[in-house]
Write an enzyme that holds these catalytic residues in place. Sequence first.
Site, PDB file in Angstrom:
ATOM      1  N   GLY A 180      21.221  12.042 -25.184  1.00  0.00           N
ATOM      2  CA  GLY A 180      20.820  10.760 -25.745  1.00  0.00           C
ATOM      3  C   GLY A 180      20.934   9.698 -24.662  1.00  0.00           C
ATOM      4  O   GLY A 180      21.081  10.016 -23.475  1.00  0.00           O
ATOM      5  N   ALA A 316      23.507  -2.399 -30.111  1.00  0.00           N
ATOM      6  CA  ALA A 316      24.110  -3.735 -30.059  1.00  0.00           C
ATOM      7  C   ALA A 316      23.230  -4.782 -30.729  1.00  0.00           C
ATOM      8  O   ALA A 316      23.712  -5.608 -31.512  1.00  0.00           O
ATOM      9  CB  ALA A 316      24.370  -4.124 -28.602  1.00  0.00           C
ATOM     10  N   HIS A 441      -2.768  -9.769 -14.332  1.00  0.00           N
ATOM     11  CA  HIS A 441      -2.948  -8.713 -13.325  1.00  0.00           C
ATOM     12  C   HIS A 441      -2.481  -9.230 -11.958  1.00  0.00           C
ATOM     13  O   HIS A 441      -2.763 -10.374 -11.623  1.00  0.00           O
ATOM     14  CB  HIS A 441      -4.437  -8.339 -13.237  1.00  0.00           C
ATOM     15  CG  HIS A 441      -4.741  -7.363 -12.156  1.00  0.00           C
ATOM     16  ND1 HIS A 441      -4.492  -6.014 -12.276  1.00  0.00           N
ATOM     17  CD2 HIS A 441      -5.252  -7.554 -10.904  1.00  0.00           C
ATOM     18  CE1 HIS A 441      -4.854  -5.411 -11.163  1.00  0.00           C
ATOM     19  NE2 HIS A 441      -5.318  -6.312 -10.309  1.00  0.00           N
TER      20      HIS A 441
END
EC number: 1.8.1.4
Length: 462
Positions: A180, A316, A441
């Site tokens: 994880g 959190a 861009h």
Amino acid sequence: MNYDVIIIGSGPGGYVAAIRASQLGLKTAIVERESLGGICLNWGCIPTKALLKSAQVFEYINHAADYGIKTAEAEADFAAVIKRSRGVAEGMSKGVQFLMKKNKIDVVMGTGKVKPGNKVEVKGADGSTTELTAKNIILATGGRSKELPSVKQDGKKIIGYRQAMVLPEMPKSMVIVGSGAIGVEFAYFYATMGTKVTVVEFMENIVPVEDEDVSKQLLRSFKKAGIEVMTSSSVESVDTSGAGCKVQVKTAAGMQTIECDIVLSAAGVVANLENIGLEETGIKTEKGKVVVDEFYNTSVKGYYAIGDIVGGQALAHVASAEGIICVEKIAGHSPEPLDYNNIPGCTYCSPEIASVGYTEKAAKAAGYELKIGKFPFSASGKASAAGAKDGFIKMIYDAKYGELLGAHMIGANVTELIAEIVVARKLETTGHEVLKAVHPHPTMSEAIMEATADAYGEVIHL
């Protein structure tokens, strides 16, 4: 001492709830047994990001020649890296202390326990006991490293995330159990610093909660970085009787023995529910979590729970959002319940991972007909210039109405890009609107527009 609100636990759920309660004019106290900011700030989110930044800088220096820069050979000072991480955490904890004073919140140091009759008992480090009362009591006691029966932590050779942040010296080899967020972040950190890392994952894919395409890309990136990954595998036992560890791993091909210096158990988080007065107060729990409604009321009036001890993602930012909703409801406001399907998840290994909403598999299972677009960073000018071409952005839309169902990103700094998608989904933005919103861009963010264009058969740069 009598309050409007008492909060037990000062992590990102507790301290945020305390500040919002104070802002709303409620007399507030917060009870903390260790350090303000809780695990996240002192032993989790913040100091790990400091460690990861040091690893990233080390990686940059080692690849300086790729950018046309000549350098002398770099050497990592492991103790100094750890020291910097602790300094960052301490600075943030002092910041929370300042916020408590600024918002006139009483901080009571000690171990808190709820009692019947809207009471909180606080036992100080010196053994003294104080009793506080409040109309509303919020439990925000957080979580801790989950212990597997086959991987019992001894704090020395078999460790949890907390010890992994302050090891006295860098291990030569490490087995990480679980892939994880905690597992893969430490895998990247230690491998980059020079440790030989093996990740063992019980599920078929690493980062198993993520979209499968993301999992496969991270696997490729990890293998390129020299990290060994074993999926569909489980650690059956660890022998620590010798100088190091002998790890017995069960794989599809049979049992394997891996020798290493340290085993890091990163198999998830378990809620801190013990010895906080739930039983004597009559607060209901189910499957290791406190049972709450959409505004975090427990089964007993006047008692609430938020964060890792309730259902929902153990993150959190989720705890903070829950804390704010909880106290706004207490104060008589009408907050909107939290949409748990629009919570971003971020993993800070390299390449980074960020996602929100449905995975492709989950969207299909929910019965949607899909339009899916992918844009690889190998086709991005900004990514090429930055030397960060690993990864992609994947956008998932409902073919019928253009609803933005989910986004899945892996690449440099994608944790900074995901907020656009969270806001877009909150505003019920369609694929057409994302496509026609002009993106700057050259940026990594324009890959969101390009992936959307790919979903609608209009992609330019592929």
